[in-house]
Design an enzyme around this catalytic site. Structure first.
Site, short mmCIF file in Angstrom:
data_model
loop_
_atom_site.label_atom_id
_atom_site.label_comp_id
_atom_site.label_asym_id
_atom_site.label_seq_id
_atom_site.Cartn_x
_atom_site.Cartn_y
_atom_site.Cartn_z
N TRP A 170 0.87 -1.26 0.10
CA TRP A 170 0.13 -0.22 -0.09
C TRP A 170 1.04 1.28 -0.02
O TRP A 170 1.94 1.40 0.88
CB TRP A 170 -0.94 0.02 1.13
N ASP B 137 -16.26 11.81 -1.93
CA ASP B 137 -15.47 10.51 -1.54
C ASP B 137 -16.16 9.77 -0.38
O ASP B 137 -17.30 10.37 -0.05
CB ASP B 137 -13.84 10.86 -1.24
N ASP B 138 -15.36 8.90 0.17
CA ASP B 138 -16.10 8.44 1.38
C ASP B 138 -16.58 9.26 2.53
O ASP B 138 -16.12 10.40 2.54
CB ASP B 138 -14.86 7.54 2.12
N ARG C 244 -9.24 -2.56 8.55
CA ARG C 244 -9.97 -1.29 8.40
C ARG C 244 -11.39 -1.49 8.88
O ARG C 244 -12.44 -0.69 8.46
CB ARG C 244 -9.94 -0.77 6.92
N LYS D 13 -16.27 6.36 -8.46
CA LYS D 13 -15.10 5.85 -7.93
C LYS D 13 -15.34 4.49 -7.26
O LYS D 13 -16.10 4.59 -6.15
CB LYS D 13 -14.19 6.78 -7.04
N TRP D 14 -14.97 3.43 -7.74
CA TRP D 14 -15.23 2.07 -7.05
C TRP D 14 -14.20 1.55 -6.33
O TRP D 14 -13.25 1.21 -6.95
CB TRP D 14 -15.64 1.18 -8.39
N ASP D 15 -14.22 1.73 -5.11
CA ASP D 15 -13.15 1.49 -4.29
C ASP D 15 -13.27 0.22 -3.58
O ASP D 15 -14.09 -0.52 -3.54
CB ASP D 15 -13.22 2.37 -2.94
N ASN E 68 -11.09 -1.61 -0.04
CA ASN E 68 -10.25 -1.36 0.75
C ASN E 68 -9.41 -2.44 1.56
O ASN E 68 -9.02 -2.12 2.47
CB ASN E 68 -10.57 -0.24 1.50
N CYS F 275 -10.42 1.55 -7.91
CA CYS F 275 -9.51 2.06 -6.74
C CYS F 275 -9.58 0.71 -5.93
O CYS F 275 -10.51 0.19 -5.82
CB CYS F 275 -10.08 3.04 -6.13
N ASP G 149 -2.43 5.47 -3.07
CA ASP G 149 -2.74 6.45 -2.21
C ASP G 149 -1.86 7.41 -1.91
O ASP G 149 -1.66 8.43 -1.11
CB ASP G 149 -3.30 5.67 -0.72
C1 DGJ Z 1 -9.03 4.35 -0.38
C2 DGJ Z 1 -8.63 5.12 -1.24
O1 DGJ Z 1 -7.40 4.85 -1.95
C3 DGJ Z 1 -8.63 6.84 -1.13
O2 DGJ Z 1 -8.61 7.41 -2.21
C4 DGJ Z 1 -10.18 6.96 -0.59
O3 DGJ Z 1 -11.04 6.94 -1.29
C5 DGJ Z 1 -10.33 6.22 0.88
N1 DGJ Z 1 -10.20 4.79 0.40
C6 DGJ Z 1 -11.68 6.25 1.10
O4 DGJ Z 1 -12.01 5.35 2.35
#
Ligand code: DGJ
Length: 714
Positions: free
Chosen positions: A172, A332-333, A409, A442-444, A446, A489, A511
């Protein structure tokens, strides 16, 4: 073009030739295009052990491409040639994304005679590309169930053991750092076991030696594996495909299994190989409305506000951004459920009225009224335990009954292998897009997958079924919204792979938005992927990830190497920075076509040299732009007086007028004129690169300049 002479089959691309002897499953030749008519005597050109696949029998104890519990007992299978043919239509691979375009496909069939199990290999060549697409299929023609344990998409055997295996590794916030190691014996594996292609090991790899570079990639977003295996001092084997880690796939009589598509190409150096891969991605992977459309300049509120925002703050950022020329605002989030931190609400895609000031629809309208398009962040494949979705459907989350699941997370993954879950996600996310009328999503994603278990799905099938589910959901949603620009993403660039690019035309690269780190991340990424798919943003200083401070101009000069965006509270920018950003955006718009669609070259060496850069050249080579960086300044050395760079991609015979982009504190109007040959071969002195007063205030920062090349008209 594919030509057959008996079972000697020759596949020609514009610059390369691959020759296969189908009846003995041998590679005869793969490299620079052959210009002679051929005459390929396998005895002369190929060792019997340079094979296009490897099953488990006889004396081949090397890494195999195919391994399964056979119908007649044991792992032994000995496939013999059945037939080969040339297809006009490339077969679809059910549930998986594939490359597309005008071309021909070679199909070669082999049979394991005692059991009647068939193996098919496919090689597709496109008329305009040097990249060859390869996949395989196994059909269980026996009367018993068999169990697949390993099925690689591609095998390539080389003579000799003098190749370096080049991989793009990291974690990351430091994705795709180029690492090269010479493998002379044994096996080196580049793989992901995380359920996603991963930040750590990208599926794009290279096999390299003096004068020969082979690039390989895989159209798959789950667990993958790339192997360089050197045997007996005489052969190097490359395998690319789905990872066999925790993989076991039963095939009932009559059933078949197809591998994801892999791709390979050959060039005489890494720059040429990258160009081939770039053109392939642009023409044969990325699709839909955004394939050839200029990508908008966005502002994203994430690093500007994190979870702490309200409608007023968002509108302030949007208004400030609009004044500088930004075109799209991305929320965003933090806009949904009770999401004030990362501990809750994933899965509840309902508006947080307090934070959005009355809901998404209203907020989006206000943003549009300011003259910006509206974009929205979602993380569809996840669930928080503190969510209404989890309370109603705890079984939607991936976890093993009776065990405490691993949380990352503070969240769990949704079981995307389950069709009910897929349908929930399709409905919920479609509703978000419809009600906000978003122009961009934006399809994240994490976290990676752990605790693999799903009722009714065997453990060995889980990872693959998960990815098939992800592809089903994404393709259904994208079909409903063909005009929306989707940016993938995964906690930055954790799922930056060709599978994703068959759907999403761009992806958030990392990021880490620090200019110094981004030079490496974007350079590493560019070996296998074009600039047009890399999201790159200017963010605030000190940088939130590294704490480095680089001037706003340097941050822009690096971010223009991808699809430009800004990710900071633009309403808080100083007057000086606002002026700089305004002129950056107008500059970017002027050159956007070249920057996003021109031919891309890496300059210098981002992984070892002190000078590096990105260069963009128009197709007719009449104009170009280069962003050049010095990441280390040695004092009172010869170098101090003579930092230099060799430009690339120009026409040697053209004469160019070279100017510099005017940066806010440095008048760079000065021009010079030089021939393409000297610009590329001579080493151009980076005069004035250190005369940057903003940079001088910050120790250890990156110095940068942008050069513009225009062909002098006679
Ligand atoms: C991870 C992404 O890479 C960031 O750009 C952002 O969208 C965060 N998640 C939001 O939780």
């Amino acid at each position: 073009m594919i030509r057959k002479k008996g079972q000697i089959i020759r596949l020609d691309t514009p610059n390369t030739t691959l020759v296969i002897k189908a009846d003995t499953a041998q590679y005869i030749y793969y490299g620079k295009k052959l210009v002679s008519a051929g005459g390929f005597d396998a005895e002369v050109f190929s060792h019997r052990d340079y094979k296009i696949f490897s099953d488990w029998h006889g004396y081949d104890y090397a890494e195999n491409s195919l391994l399964f519990d056979n119908a007649d007992a044991g792992f032994t299978a000995s496939f013999t040639f059945s037939k080969s043919r040339i297809l006009d239509e490339k077969p679809e691979i059910e549930g998986l994304p594939t490359s597309y375009g005008e071309g021909k496909t070679l199909e070669v069939k082999y049979i394991d005679l005692p059991t009647k199990i068939s193996l098919y290999l496919y090689y597709t060549v496109y008329d305009d590309s040097d990249v060859i697409a390869v996949s395989a299929k196994l059909v269980n023609g026996s009367k018993k169930e068999i169990k697949l344990r390993r099925f690689m998409s591609l095998q390539l055997d080389f003579q000799g053991v003098d190749y370096s295996f080049v991989t793009f590794e990291g974690e990351w916030a430091r994705e795709r750092q180029k690492i090269s190691r010479k493998i002379e014996s044994g096996t080196f594996v580049n793989e992901s076991r995380k359920g996603m292609s991963s930040h750590a090991n990208n599926p794009f790899v290279m096999a390299e030696k003096e004068g020969a570079v082979y690039g390989f990639n895989l159209l798959y977003s789950g667990n993958h594996k790339e192997v360089m295996n050197c045997t007996g001092g005489y052969r190097t084997r490359i395998l690319t495909g789905m990872n066999d880690f925790m993989f076991e796939w039963p095939l009932a009589p009559g059933e078949s299994f197809s591998t994801p598509e892999a791709v390979m190409c050959f060039a005489t150096d890494a720059d040429k190989m990258s160009s081939q891969m770039h053109e392939f991605v642009v023409e044969h992977i990325v699709r839909g409305k955004w394939k050839r459309k200029e990508r908008p300049i966005l502002v994203n509120n994430w690093e500007g506000t994190y979870f702490n925002f309200n409608e007023e703050k968002l509108l302030e950022i949007a208004a400030a951004a609009k004044k500088t020329g930004v075109e799209l605002f991305v929320l965003d989030d933090g806009w949904f459920g009770k999401r004030d931190n990362d501990r809750c609400s994933l899965g509840d895609w309902t508006d947080n009225i307090e934070k959005t000031g009355g809901g998404l629809a209203q907020l989006a309208d206000k943003i549009r009224a300011l003259g910006l398009d509206f974009g929205i962040w979602v993380e569809p494949e996840m669930i928080s335990e503190d969510s209404d979705l989890f309370r109603a459907h705890p079984n939607y989350a991936i976890r093993i009954p009776g065990r405490d699941p691993y949380r990352h997370r503070h969240q769990l993954c949704l079981n995307m292998a389950d069709e009910r879950v897929q349908n929930y996600v399709i409905r919920a996310i479609s509703d978000v897009i419809s009600r906000s009328k978003a122009a961009y999503v934006k399809w994240d994603y994490n976290r990676s997958v752990t605790d693999c278990y799903a009722k009714g799905i065997a453990s060995g099938e889980f990872y693959h079924r998960y990815i098939l589910g992800v592809y089903r959901v994404i393709s259904k949603i994208m079909k409903k919204f063909p005009n929306v620009l989707f940016e993938g993403c995964a906690g930055g660039g954790g799922r930056f792979d060709l599978g994703m690019f068959c759907y999403f035309p761009q992806f958030w690269t990392s990021d880490d938005t620090d200019a110094r780190m981004r030079i490496k991340i974007q350079s590493g990424t560019s070996y296998g992927y074009p600039q047009r798919v890399m999201g790159a943003h200017v963010s605030a200083v000190p940088n939130h990830q590294t704490l480095n401070s680089n001037p706003i101009e340097t941050r822009f000069n690096v971010a223009l190497g991808g699809v430009l965006g800004y990710e900071l509270d633009m309403s808080q920018m100083s007057e000086e920075d606002t002026a700089a950003v305004t002129s950056q955006i107008s500059f970017y718009k002027q050159y956007r076509q070249l920057l996003q669609f021109g031919d891309f070259y890496r300059l210098g060496d981002a992984f070892g040299g002190k000078e590096s850069g990105f260069m963009f050249v128009s197709k007719d080579k009449s104009f170009a732009l280069a962003s050049v960086f010095v990441t280390e300044r040695f004092v009172n050395t010869y170098d101090d007086r003579d930092y230099s760079i060799k430009f690339k991609g120009l026409n040697e015979a053209f004469v160019y007028e070279v100017s510099q982009r005017k940066q806010n504190n440095y008048d760079t109007d000065s021009c010079f004129t030089a021939g393409g040959d000297i610009l590329m071969n001579g080493g151009v002195k980076l005069s004035g690169i250190f005369q940057d007063t903003q940079a001088q205030k910050n120790s250890g920062c990156v110095f940068s300049r942008v050069y513009i090349f225009n062909k002098v008209k006679k």
